[in-house]
Design an enzyme around this catalytic site. Structure first.
Site, PDB file in Angstrom:
ATOM      1  CG  ASP A  13      -0.495   8.118  -0.856  1.00  0.00           C
ATOM      2  OD1 ASP A  13      -0.663   7.567   0.242  1.00  0.00           O
ATOM      3  OD2 ASP A  13       0.226   9.122  -1.019  1.00  0.00           O
ATOM      4  CE  LYS A  16       1.037   0.593  -0.740  1.00  0.00           C
ATOM      5  NZ  LYS A  16       0.946   1.951  -1.259  1.00  0.00           N
ATOM      6  N   GLY A  40      -1.032   4.731   5.310  1.00  0.00           N
ATOM      7  CA  GLY A  40      -2.448   4.947   5.569  1.00  0.00           C
ATOM      8  C   GLY A  40      -3.242   4.167   4.549  1.00  0.00           C
ATOM      9  CG  HIS A  41      -2.982   0.620   3.750  1.00  0.00           C
ATOM     10  ND1 HIS A  41      -2.260  -0.490   4.110  1.00  0.00           N
ATOM     11  CD2 HIS A  41      -2.187   1.322   2.930  1.00  0.00           C
ATOM     12  CE1 HIS A  41      -1.083  -0.441   3.515  1.00  0.00           C
ATOM     13  NE2 HIS A  41      -1.013   0.645   2.807  1.00  0.00           N
ATOM     14  CD  GLN A 224       5.561   3.532   3.743  1.00  0.00           C
ATOM     15  OE1 GLN A 224       6.191   2.514   3.910  1.00  0.00           O
ATOM     16  NE2 GLN A 224       4.722   3.997   4.627  1.00  0.00           N
TER      17      GLN A 224
END
Ligand code: IMP
Length: 428
Positions: A13, A16, A40-41, A224
């Site tokens: 988080d 990225k 999750g991006h 991650q």
């Protein structure tokens, strides 16, 4: 030859997605090497916000090639949902390719992920995303996993599914007392998915190799973060893959000599989701303030993230295990408005100061952070476009971080939008 790796230098988080999006503009190919839709991006383009889980963030540029490498575990249902989500927003997936060697997440992986987590004592729960990631990687190392190339062949898939499901149903029923999974239903669903994703499947190891050799710019997008690495993270509160830079070679089928740069994405403070010790965690109103201002809630799970001060013991560890060549500092804007900011420069344990991140979580839990305190900056900074426009105290904070770890900062993110980025020196 020009290839760069983006890694999360903390517990994931770190932002990225935005940094990848920024560097993707300067690259030709964007490749993912590990993890799955546990990631999750979030990427903001103009007034639109995109949330991606499995597909590389480069997909938002129509001319870029996006590859999901062999080290990724793929939930075909989640993948198709994400493809539809992009199509509904007018984004093409014609340039997406998926490795025929990647492992497939099956419904029993998701069920077992949930059942195992529920059975763990509350203190031992890992806080997984329940996407079936761990059980899929377990089958991979146990050598019973189903790969995308198996899914593409009805006969092979049928036989592998049968063998797997017989065993998994025993576990589901006899150990956990839950309802078994129906073979025909899974078979039918997955053959349906296979037909829809067939057009994306390739031997991506050949593609990546050829792109690198032909001088195209390849960007490896990490998911991650370093401390979630199965070997080098805060085990067992980790994911089941290799988010460190070394994971890129096994996860895409290229050799280490093909990598030129490793960019560590570092949040200007520290967060983590799930359980496990976190030395600089702020369990007070400052932590709450950072969580609210930084919107620190999971993209995949919606869970509130734990927040704390910047930890340079972690950053130095990350520099070492990833071979970081550049830093991208994110969410600096979140800290605007604090009277003072703190940087953890070591841990005190049993009267001694240590600066190497310990392996044992019991040791980590007993560590007390040693802080350097610096004056904060009151003004909002998202309008700054060059480094010199940042308040002097914000610059001093960044320079201290860079000095402590002896790595140059190349990119500073001061807001979610593409434009809210300061590019100090070449990172790609
Ligand atoms: P899993 O990857 O779903 O097995 O979850 C294992 C641990 O990794 C849990 O603590 C998750 O919260 C964490 N995790 C997995 N993916 C991410 C991510 O993208 N960002 C932050 N934490 C993650």
């Amino acid at each position: 030859m020009a290839s760069s790796v983006i890694v999360g230098a903390q517990w994931g988080d770190e932002g990225k997605g935005k940094i990848t999006d920024f560097l993707a503009e300067r690259s030709d190919i964007i490749v993912r090497s590990q993890g799955g839709n546990n990631a999750g991006h979030t990427v903001v383009v103009g007034d639109n916000e995109y949330k991606l889980h499995l597909i590389p963030s480069g997909i938002l540029y129509p001319e870029k090639i996006c590859i999901i490498g062999n080290g990724v575990v793929i939930d075909p249902e989640g993948l198709l949902e994400e493809i539809n989500y992009l199509h509904e927003r007018g984004i093409s997936t014609d340039n997406l390719f998926i490795s025929d060697r990647a492992h497939v997440i099956m419904p029993y992986h998701k069920v077992i992920d949930r059942l195992v987590e529920e059975k763990r004592h509350v203190d031992q729960q890992i806080g997984t995303t329940k996407k079936g990631i761990g059980p899929a990687y377990m089958d991979k190392t146990e050598r019973s996993g189903i790969r995308i190339c198996d899914l593409m062949d009805e006969k092979i898939f049928r036989s592998k599914l049968k063998n797997n499901l017989e065993e998994k149903n025993l576990i589901i029923e006899k150990i956990y007392g839950a309802d078994p999974i129906d073979f025909e239903e899974v078979y039918r669903d997955y053959i349906g998915y296979a037909k829809k994703i067939k057009r994306y499947i390739r031997d991506t190891t050949v593609q990546v190799y050829d792109y690198i050799n032909s001088g195209r710019k390849v960007l490896f997008e990490g998911a991650q973060g370093t401390l979630l690495d199965i070997d080098l993270g805060t085990y067992p509160y980790v994911t089941s893959s290799h988010p460190i830079s070394g994971g890129v070679t096994v996860g895409t089928g290229i050799g280490p000599t093909a990598i030129n740069k490793v960019i560590g994405v570092v949040k200007a403070y520290t967060t983590r989701v799930g359980k496990g010790p976190f030395p600089t965690e702020l369990k007070d109103e400052t932590g709450e303030w950072i969580r609210e201002k930084g919107h620190e809630f999971g993209t995949t799970t919606g869970r509130a993230r734990r927040c704390g001060w910047f930890d340079s013991v972690i950053l130095n560890y990350s520099v070492r295990v990833n071979g970081l060549s550049n830093l991208a500092i994110t969410k600096l804007d979140t800290l605007s408005g604090l009277d003072k900011v703190k940087i953890c420069v070591g841990y005190e344990i049993d009267g001694e100061i240590i600066t190497d991140f310990p392996a044992s979580l019991e040791t980590l839990a007993r560590c007390t952070p040693v802080y350097e305190e610096m004056p904060g900056w009151g003004e909002e900074i998202s309008d700054a476009r060059i480094y010199e426009e940042l308040p002097i105290n914000a610059r001093k904070y960044l320079e201290r971080i860079s000095n402590i770890c002896d790595v140059d900062i190349s990119i500073i993110s001061i807001g979610p939008k593409r434009t809210e980025t300061i590019y100090i020196r070449k990172a790609d």
